[in-house]
Design an enzyme around this catalytic site. Sequence first.
Site, PDB file in Angstrom:
ATOM      1  N   SER A 189       1.011  -1.280   0.015  1.00  0.00           N
ATOM      2  CA  SER A 189      -0.011   0.429   0.197  1.00  0.00           C
ATOM      3  C   SER A 189       0.699   1.419  -0.014  1.00  0.00           C
ATOM      4  CB  SER A 189      -1.135  -0.185   0.567  1.00  0.00           C
ATOM      5  OG  SER A 189      -0.167   0.374   1.788  1.00  0.00           O
ATOM      6  N   HIS A 217      -5.873  -3.971  -1.370  1.00  0.00           N
ATOM      7  CA  HIS A 217      -5.238  -3.073  -2.899  1.00  0.00           C
ATOM      8  C   HIS A 217      -5.900  -3.517  -3.772  1.00  0.00           C
ATOM      9  CE1 HIS A 217      -5.022   0.187  -0.291  1.00  0.00           C
ATOM     10  NE2 HIS A 217      -3.558   0.079   1.484  1.00  0.00           N
ATOM     11  N   LYS A 248     -12.286  -0.604   0.791  1.00  0.00           N
ATOM     12  CA  LYS A 248     -11.660   0.090  -0.603  1.00  0.00           C
ATOM     13  C   LYS A 248     -12.617   0.576  -1.984  1.00  0.00           C
ATOM     14  CE  LYS A 248      -7.465  -0.584   2.008  1.00  0.00           C
ATOM     15  NZ  LYS A 248      -7.887  -0.623   2.877  1.00  0.00           N
TER      16      LYS A 248
END
Length: 401
Positions: A189, A217, A248
């Site tokens: 990340s 991610h 996310k």
Amino acid sequence: MSPPLPFAARLAGELEQFRQDGVYKRLNYLEAPQGPRTKMEGRGEVVVLSSNNYLGLCNTPEVVAGGQRALEQFGAGTGSVRFICGTFTVHRELEQALARFVGCESSLTYGSCWNANEGLCPTLLAEQDIVISDQLNHASIIDSIRLAKAITRCQTAVYRHSDMADLAEKLAAAKGARLKLIFTDGIFSMEGDLAKLPDIVALARQHDAVVAVDDSHATGVLGRSGRGSAEHYGMLGDVDIITSTLGKALGGAAGGFTAGPLALTDYLTQRSRPQLFSNALPPTVAGSALAAVRHLERHPELVTRLRENTRYFRDQLVALGFKPLPGDTPIVPVILGETAKAIRMSEMLLDEHVFVTGFGYPVVPQGHARIRCQLSAAHSRVDLDFALAAFKRVGAKLGLI
């Protein structure tokens, strides 16, 4: 008013030192939903370059409606943990959809991916087992391993970041372990680079090890249809364990999950402490996440648009004279060195109505502070050009370009 307690006075002194050192983190309050642009209290409209809202699903009508339907059908909360008070059918639907989406047999949801990671190592590992971790893994993986080591006395090892020769050495040294678990991020990340998943899986097969990938991610980001690291490398179904987040790309509300064989998720249901002692996801979150997965399955072009926005922004940033870390993911870090400089640059960009966060120690190592830009499929070319113009002005003022 009574004098502050000694511990509170000590903390206040340390906080004041943070302010003097220029590393104090200030919260910014938003008055509108997450999107490519939003309204910030005291700032007005800002372009957002600091969100994990990679596909722009946080405020997509279908996703919001999914949460509203679940609220109306199931109410505000679950009331207790799942095995005590029952499991709502929306949780089962979500877990089936997530497993299918990431190419696994089964999945189990948690309150966050932090909880999913925290529940994995201490549940799976015992004294005769070992977990081998990438040096730059997320804090949740590190804490999961620390917890497992403290509770179960399992063995641990760390290999240099993406160094396959070092990983091979660590695996060879662990030849006598009952279970050898390799744990890695899919996308790192803070760096924006990818794990060498084909090499990791090949080494795991060679050394009879198990691979766990935190794809937080990468879910919704990598692969032709956003199914994550495994799809990116043409390896759907080849990764033993996947943990990821719903907070996310998949709508951004909250929640996480662990996916893998049915025996794994059943065992975690029986023994994983974050699962046993925490309420299930609020129905609204489960409903909106389920709607997000279905929306993405119908609209894989969102992933293509994200990739195009990332390429454009990165190329233009380089053309201005900045030197972001190389990569192809929507995480574009610009290394500045000192924490105070990164925070100062983020403040100057916010004055230009561009919301992007500066990261320093302890989030990243000392001397590696950075501005981390994050792109979204929802950004228009106008949004990106507005942000790039701000970077040009601020970069010139700071002598960076």
